[in-house]
Design a protein around this motif. Structure first.
Motif, PDB file in Angstrom:
ATOM      1  N   ASN A  99      -5.537  -9.378   0.091  1.00 35.87           N
ATOM      2  CA  ASN A  99      -5.839 -10.037  -1.171  1.00 35.87           C
ATOM      3  C   ASN A  99      -4.700  -9.957  -2.184  1.00 35.87           C
ATOM      4  N   LEU A 100      -3.689  -9.128  -1.912  1.00 33.16           N
ATOM      5  CA  LEU A 100      -2.504  -9.104  -2.769  1.00 33.16           C
ATOM      6  C   LEU A 100      -1.436 -10.098  -2.307  1.00 33.16           C
ATOM      7  N   LEU A 101      -1.527 -10.551  -1.068  1.00 31.25           N
ATOM      8  CA  LEU A 101      -0.511 -11.472  -0.532  1.00 31.25           C
ATOM      9  C   LEU A 101      -0.308 -12.730  -1.388  1.00 31.25           C
ATOM     10  N   PRO A 102      -1.367 -13.369  -1.897  1.00 32.06           N
ATOM     11  CA  PRO A 102      -1.129 -14.570  -2.716  1.00 32.06           C
ATOM     12  C   PRO A 102      -0.372 -14.307  -4.011  1.00 32.06           C
ATOM     13  N   TYR A 103      -0.311 -13.044  -4.437  1.00 33.53           N
ATOM     14  CA  TYR A 103       0.408 -12.711  -5.670  1.00 33.53           C
ATOM     15  C   TYR A 103       1.884 -12.444  -5.436  1.00 33.53           C
ATOM     16  N   VAL A 104       2.259 -12.125  -4.206  1.00 38.37           N
ATOM     17  CA  VAL A 104       3.652 -11.763  -3.951  1.00 38.37           C
ATOM     18  C   VAL A 104       4.357 -12.685  -2.960  1.00 38.37           C
ATOM     19  N   PHE A 105       3.610 -13.389  -2.127  1.00 37.27           N
ATOM     20  CA  PHE A 105       4.169 -14.338  -1.160  1.00 37.27           C
ATOM     21  C   PHE A 105       5.289 -13.733  -0.315  1.00 37.27           C
ATOM     22  N   VAL A 106       4.979 -12.601   0.301  1.00 37.54           N
ATOM     23  CA  VAL A 106       5.903 -11.974   1.244  1.00 37.54           C
ATOM     24  C   VAL A 106       5.175 -11.821   2.574  1.00 37.54           C
ATOM     25  N   ARG A 107       5.898 -11.463   3.600  1.00 39.66           N
ATOM     26  CA  ARG A 107       5.254 -11.201   4.889  1.00 39.66           C
ATOM     27  C   ARG A 107       4.372  -9.964   4.766  1.00 39.66           C
ATOM     28  N   SER A 108       3.256  -9.972   5.488  1.00 42.46           N
ATOM     29  CA  SER A 108       2.312  -8.856   5.379  1.00 42.46           C
ATOM     30  C   SER A 108       2.953  -7.526   5.770  1.00 42.46           C
ATOM     31  N   ILE A 109       3.852  -7.521   6.736  1.00 37.90           N
ATOM     32  CA  ILE A 109       4.511  -6.271   7.144  1.00 37.90           C
ATOM     33  C   ILE A 109       5.322  -5.697   5.984  1.00 37.90           C
ATOM     34  N   ASP A 110       5.944  -6.560   5.188  1.00 41.23           N
ATOM     35  CA  ASP A 110       6.714  -6.071   4.044  1.00 41.23           C
ATOM     36  C   ASP A 110       5.789  -5.510   2.967  1.00 41.23           C
ATOM     37  N   LEU A 111       4.653  -6.156   2.756  1.00 43.27           N
ATOM     38  CA  LEU A 111       3.708  -5.646   1.767  1.00 43.27           C
ATOM     39  C   LEU A 111       3.104  -4.321   2.224  1.00 43.27           C
ATOM     40  N   SER A 113       4.535  -2.186   3.970  1.00 45.46           N
ATOM     41  CA  SER A 113       5.609  -1.184   3.936  1.00 45.46           C
ATOM     42  C   SER A 113       6.112  -0.916   2.522  1.00 45.46           C
ATOM     43  N   MET A 114       5.432  -1.446   1.524  1.00 50.72           N
ATOM     44  CA  MET A 114       5.840  -1.293   0.136  1.00 50.72           C
ATOM     45  C   MET A 114       5.866   0.179  -0.250  1.00 50.72           C
ATOM     46  N   ARG A 115       6.968   0.593  -0.905  1.00 52.77           N
ATOM     47  CA  ARG A 115       7.123   1.988  -1.294  1.00 52.77           C
ATOM     48  C   ARG A 115       7.091   2.103  -2.815  1.00 52.77           C
ATOM     49  N   TRP A 116       6.553   3.218  -3.283  1.00 56.77           N
ATOM     50  CA  TRP A 116       6.477   3.455  -4.720  1.00 56.77           C
ATOM     51  C   TRP A 116       7.862   3.375  -5.364  1.00 56.77           C
ATOM     52  N   GLN A 117       8.863   3.933  -4.731  1.00 53.13           N
ATOM     53  CA  GLN A 117      10.205   3.990  -5.309  1.00 53.13           C
ATOM     54  C   GLN A 117      10.846   2.611  -5.450  1.00 53.13           C
ATOM     55  N   ASP A 118      10.295   1.592  -4.774  1.00 53.83           N
ATOM     56  CA  ASP A 118      10.872   0.251  -4.847  1.00 53.83           C
ATOM     57  C   ASP A 118      10.340  -0.564  -6.015  1.00 53.83           C
ATOM     58  N   ILE A 119       9.404  -0.012  -6.772  1.00 52.95           N
ATOM     59  CA  ILE A 119       8.823  -0.740  -7.902  1.00 52.95           C
ATOM     60  C   ILE A 119       9.557  -0.375  -9.182  1.00 52.95           C
ATOM     61  N   ASP A 120       9.993  -1.411  -9.883  1.00 52.31           N
ATOM     62  CA  ASP A 120      10.591  -1.246 -11.210  1.00 52.31           C
ATOM     63  C   ASP A 120       9.473  -1.559 -12.206  1.00 52.31           C
ATOM     64  N   SER A 129      14.156  -4.410   1.097  1.00 52.03           N
ATOM     65  CA  SER A 129      14.849  -5.084   2.195  1.00 52.03           C
ATOM     66  C   SER A 129      13.791  -5.567   3.178  1.00 52.03           C
ATOM     67  N   PRO A 130      13.675  -6.868   3.398  1.00 56.92           N
ATOM     68  CA  PRO A 130      12.646  -7.386   4.304  1.00 56.92           C
ATOM     69  C   PRO A 130      12.878  -6.925   5.743  1.00 56.92           C
ATOM     70  N   SER A 141      19.216  -9.838   3.036  1.00 56.52           N
ATOM     71  CA  SER A 141      19.103  -8.397   3.253  1.00 56.52           C
ATOM     72  C   SER A 141      18.352  -7.704   2.126  1.00 56.52           C
ATOM     73  N   HIS A 142      18.097  -8.432   1.030  1.00 54.84           N
ATOM     74  CA  HIS A 142      17.456  -7.821  -0.126  1.00 54.84           C
ATOM     75  C   HIS A 142      16.632  -8.874  -0.862  1.00 54.84           C
ATOM     76  N   LEU A 143      15.424  -8.515  -1.268  1.00 57.93           N
ATOM     77  CA  LEU A 143      14.573  -9.419  -2.035  1.00 57.93           C
ATOM     78  C   LEU A 143      14.105  -8.743  -3.314  1.00 57.93           C
ATOM     79  N   VAL A 144      13.922  -9.553  -4.348  1.00 57.99           N
ATOM     80  CA  VAL A 144      13.344  -9.087  -5.596  1.00 57.99           C
ATOM     81  C   VAL A 144      12.129  -9.976  -5.872  1.00 57.99           C
ATOM     82  N   VAL A 145      10.965  -9.341  -5.978  1.00 58.79           N
ATOM     83  CA  VAL A 145       9.710 -10.081  -6.157  1.00 58.79           C
ATOM     84  C   VAL A 145       9.107  -9.708  -7.505  1.00 58.79           C
TER      85      VAL A 145
END
Length: 184
Positions: A99-111, A113-120, A129-130, A141-145
């Motif tokens: 249910n978070l996928l429509p808000y970020v539009f990334v591959r599910s594996i990347d979502l 694998s989301m890490r706390w340290q990657d959030i600004d 990194s996808p 090699s790098h995405l900003v969402v």
């Protein structure tokens, strides 16, 4: 592992393929992974033979080769979002991520694998990194969402509840849901 038979493996994989909440490829993929587990076990002397090999060709194929087109019409997308919000055939973590996928539009594996340290948190961005195409020159090699308010509020709640025991956000979702349920 020596007690497991090829008939048992086939029965489980067929049950998965016949489950209306599962895609055909899930059963075939399960069979393939079972074969890999048995190969590992045979190589390490944990069992006598790989009985999963005997199930090859007995299931519907894992991939039909058909790709589904993207949904581009607003009414069809609205139907998809509604169906996703009412779907109950998965774990709480899977439903949360789905249910978070429509808000970020990334591959599910990347979502997943989301890490706390990657959030600004200050700039409301997620940098990572996808996983697809890792190391390939033709892939980024790098995405900003940018993070939507809806997703940030869920993550902020987890953060306030001090559920950050794990470096991956979505592995702590069940714990966060349990804490929230106790508060209500």
């Amino acid at each position: 592992m020596n007690d497991i038979t090829s008939e048992m493996i086939l029965s489980v994989c067929e049950a998965i393929q016949n489950n209306e909440n599962q895609a055909t490829f899930v059963g075939a993929s399960t069979r393939l992974y079972t074969e890999k587990v048995f190969s590992f076990a045979v190589a390490r002397g944990l069992c006598d033979r790989n009985v999963a090999i005997d199930t090859r060709g007995e299931l519907a194929p894992a991939s039909s080769g058909n790709h589904l087109p993207a949904i581009t019409k607003p009414d069809q997308f609205a139907t998809l979002l509604n169906d996703m919000s009412h779907f109950k055939g998965a774990s709480k973590t899977t439903l949360e991520v789905m249910n978070l996928l429509p808000y970020v539009f990334v591959r599910s594996i990347d979502l997943r694998s989301m890490r706390w340290q990657d959030i600004d948190w200050d700039n409301k961005l997620w940098e990572f990194s996808p996983t697809k195409g890792e190391g390939r020159e033709d892939m980024v090699s790098h995405l900003v969402v940018p993070l939507a308010i809806q997703s940030l509020s869920a993550y902020e709640e987890y953060k306030q509840l001090q559920v950050i025991k794990n470096m991956y956000l979505h592995r702590c979702v069940p714990q966060a849901i349990a804490i929230l349920a106790k508060r209500l």
